[in-house]
Write an enzyme that holds these catalytic residues in place. Structure first.
Site, PDB file in Angstrom:
ATOM      1  N   CYS A  15     -11.192 -38.846  11.673  1.00  8.44           N
ATOM      2  CA  CYS A  15     -10.681 -37.734  10.867  1.00  8.44           C
ATOM      3  C   CYS A  15     -11.225 -36.385  11.307  1.00  8.44           C
ATOM      4  O   CYS A  15     -11.059 -35.392  10.609  1.00  8.44           O
ATOM      5  CB  CYS A  15     -10.963 -37.981   9.386  1.00  8.44           C
TER       6      CYS A  15
ATOM      7  N   GLU B  46     -20.733 -39.538  11.991  1.00 12.18           N
ATOM      8  CA  GLU B  46     -20.702 -38.165  12.513  1.00 12.18           C
ATOM      9  C   GLU B  46     -22.068 -37.683  12.963  1.00 12.18           C
ATOM     10  O   GLU B  46     -22.229 -36.538  13.390  1.00 12.18           O
ATOM     11  CB  GLU B  46     -20.112 -37.216  11.465  1.00 12.18           C
TER      12      GLU B  46
HETATM   13  C1  PEP Z   1     -16.268 -34.144  10.917  1.00  8.87           C
HETATM   14  O1  PEP Z   1     -17.444 -33.781  10.954  1.00  8.87           O
HETATM   15  O2  PEP Z   1     -15.614 -34.483  11.925  1.00  8.87           O
HETATM   16  C2  PEP Z   1     -15.531 -34.158   9.646  1.00  8.87           C
HETATM   17  C3  PEP Z   1     -14.324 -34.672   9.553  1.00  8.87           C
HETATM   18  O3  PEP Z   1     -16.132 -33.586   8.579  1.00  8.87           O
HETATM   19  P1  PEP Z   1     -16.261 -32.009   8.371  1.00  8.87           P
HETATM   20  O4  PEP Z   1     -15.396 -31.316   9.384  1.00  8.87           O
HETATM   21  O5  PEP Z   1     -15.846 -31.746   6.972  1.00  8.87           O
HETATM   22  O6  PEP Z   1     -17.729 -31.767   8.603  1.00  8.87           O
HETATM   23 MG    MG Z   2     -18.626 -33.560   9.155  1.00  7.57          MG
END
Ligand code: PEP
Ligand code: MG
Length: 594
Positions: free
Chosen positions: A524, A453
């Protein structure tokens, strides 16, 4: 922020405001306007040696309030000219009340001379000034008295750092309207009692938006002018798909939205029929559809939606709305509940990802809450590796839960191989300690994977793949950091583009690295739950998507219409493009063929 509305008994005029539709669905109900009058005001004496610190605490609350007001003023500029002028004027008045005003001087004097704490000093000063306005018996001055109370409430909220705890007690069926709702505030909302919500601030992919989708609450964020000319109890419609908020709707408007609610319910019933059918493409390839979990109470929704596992458990819920930290036992109970609830389907537990917009009160200091750039600060895996007692307690709890069923451990915000090695070492140490104590854990230990990410992690995906057991691509942050767009800031929400070629190339690079290293790769981020992107993501080689439980039905429906060979070809054509608009066009044309 109320303006004097002398409409008397006349029916109120319908007004439609626009913002970002962040969670679909239609809510109709009486407005609960979340002002801060309910906050309990602490009252204590400050010792002589604490006076200076108390004055500084007050100065920090004034600075925070001014920052919020200036941000609101920036937002008001987006309103139509007449409204923008009116709201801007009101906010200027609030700003003036905090700039070397009688209010500020009075509070500082009370702290210094009477030794009262800052919150109580604000309350006393506001009471005195407000009463003196009221006593003049003039409607205009009475309205200014109300303004000063609103400013005082803002100061007290910033001093106490209180979440909108009152949300638990909002009347059934209400629509909550607020200046801002944090993810922790949103987590307190009971979706069976509250119809939906809207707020002036907030972006489409921030955690407040994600929480709304998780709770399946219709929500609109980034609505300029939301709290002007509204009275508690006014009827409000939230159109979470279109991003509209209708205040005091006409009868015909209500009827139109009620019909839309019925259509949506019918669609949901049809999607529910897909529950038992496999997520398989037309050419026979099985796709894994898993659920993201924000709060344990979504477990039932995940099972009901036919999730094949939990692809992402955001463990921040354990740290929200509390002053202390959860210990290993408490975490173990929570994780074990999830593992048992999923009855043999894998549960991917992400270690604490606090930071950015996900600050948890007990970790605010440790988590870089005061950092100038919290999104780039001491957060997520960085904090875990810095504070080993925190990390070890969480790893211990996850390992213990792994004895109950298949568990995977996921590390957030990883950007270097060294972080994975250190985390693996910590995991080994905690596992050995548990075994020495005779505590049961899974053998072999759970797989250890990393979120992709951060753009640097995607670009170094081949190196990270050599040290990881699986990847989970987090497009929410990947887009934020690649395009330098704050995912929580409604002012730049239109620039947050999942189809930007830079984002797609990073996804492609990470997927190919995982496939070459023969490790699993899932996606995700919120892109996974939007059927518009399903063909492209499968075409890029992803076979595992994890999303809010409520999204699984629609994505499964899309999977079942897709031909993977065609999707692969279209993804190939898209990856040859340099222009976002052309990419979007190619994708929409492909989707239209379904
Ligand atoms: C993302 O960054 O895409 C992720 C799934 O984590 P979060 O949204 O919890 O930062
Ligand atoms: Mg994230």
């Amino acid at each position: 922020m109320k303006t004097d509305d002398s409409a008397g008994d006349k029916p109120k005029r319908e007004r439609v405001l626009h913002g970002l539709g962040v969670s679909p669905g239609v809510a109709i109900g009486p407005a609960f306007v979340s002002d801060d009058h309910e906050i309990a005001v602490p009252d204590y004496r400050v010792p002589a040696d604490g006076i200076e610190a108390e004055r500084e605490r007050f100065a920090a609350a004034v600075a925070a309030s001014l920052k919020q007001l200036r941000k609101l003023k920036g937002k008001a500029a987006a309103l139509p000219a007449s409204a923008s002028e009116e709201v801007g004027y009101l906010l200027d008045a609030h700003i003036a009340m905090l700039t070397n005003s009688r209010l500020v001087r009075g509070v500082v004097r009370r702290i210094s001379e009477e030794h009262v704490n800052a919150e109580r000093a604000v309350q006393m000063e506001i009471g005195e000034i407000g009463d003196s306005f009221d006593a003049m018996g003039d409607a205009y001055l009475a309205a200014r008295g109300e303004d000063i109370r609103v400013v005082g409430a803002r100061l007290i909220r910033n001093l106490t750092k209180t979440p909108y705890a009152a949300l638990q007690h909002v009347a059934e069926g209400s629509v909550i309207l607020a200046e801002e709702l944090t993810p922790a505030d949103t987590a307190l909302i009971d979706p069976h009692r509250i119809a939906g919500f809207a707020a002036v601030l907030g972006g489409r992919e921030g955690h407040t938006a994600i929480m709304a989708r998780a709770l399946e609450l219709p929500a609109v964020l980034g609505v300029a002018g939301l709290l002007t000319q509204i009275d508690p109890g006014d009827t409000v419609i939230i159109d979470g798909a279109e991003g509209a908020v209708v205040i005091n709707p006409r009868r015909e408007t209500i009827a139109r939205y009620e019909a839309q609610q019925q259509t949506l319910e019918r669609e949901e019933r049809q999607l529910a029929r897909l529950r038992r059918l496999p997520a398989v493409t037309r050419d026979g390839i099985e796709i894994t559809l898993e659920a993201n979990l924000e709060l344990p109470r979504e477990l039932d929704q995940a099972m009901a939606a036919g999730a094949q596992g939990l692809g992402l458990v955001r463990t921040e819920f354990l740290y929200m709305n509390r002053e202390d930290l959860p210990d290993e036992d408490e975490q173990f109970e929570a994780y074990r509940g999830l593992v048992r609830g999923m009855a043999g389907r894998p549960v991917t537990i992400r270690t604490l990802d606090v930071g950015g917009d996900k600050l948890a009160a007990p970790l605010t200091e440790a988590g870089g809450g005061e950092s100038a750039n919290p999104a780039l600060g001491l957060r997520a895996i960085r904090l875990s590796l810095r504070d080993r007692s925190l990390f070890d307690a969480q790893l211990g709890a996850i390992l213990r839960a792994s004895a109950e069923g298949p568990v995977r451990i996921l590390l957030p915000m990883v950007c270097s191989v060294a972080e994975i090695r250190k985390a693996r070492e910590a995991l080994g140490q905690v596992a050995r300690r548990l075994k020495r104590r005779g505590v049961k854990i899974s053998d072999p230990p759970p797989p250890l994977g990393v979120m992709i990410e951060i753009p640097g992690a995607a670009l170094a995906a081949d190196a990270l793949a050599a040290e990881s057991d699986f990847f989970a691509i987090g497009t929410n942050d990947l887009i934020q950091y690649t395009l330098a767009i704050d995912r929580t800031d409604e002012q730049v929400a239109d620039l947050y583009n999942p189809l930007h070629p830079a984002v797609l190339r990073l996804i492609q690079f990470a997927v190919e690295a995982a496939l070459r290293a023969r490790i699993g790769v899932s996606l995700c981020g919120e892109m996974a739950g939007d059927p518009r992107y399903t063909g492209l993501l499968l075409g890029l080689g992803i076979r595992d998507l994890s999303m809010a439980p409520g999204k699984i039905g629609r994505v499964k429906q899309r999977v079942r219409t897709l031909d993977l060979v065609a999707a692969g070809r279209r993804a190939h054509a898209i990856m040859d493009q340099l222009d976002d608009a052309r990419i979007a066009g190619l994708l929409d044309d492909f989707n239209a063929l379904a």
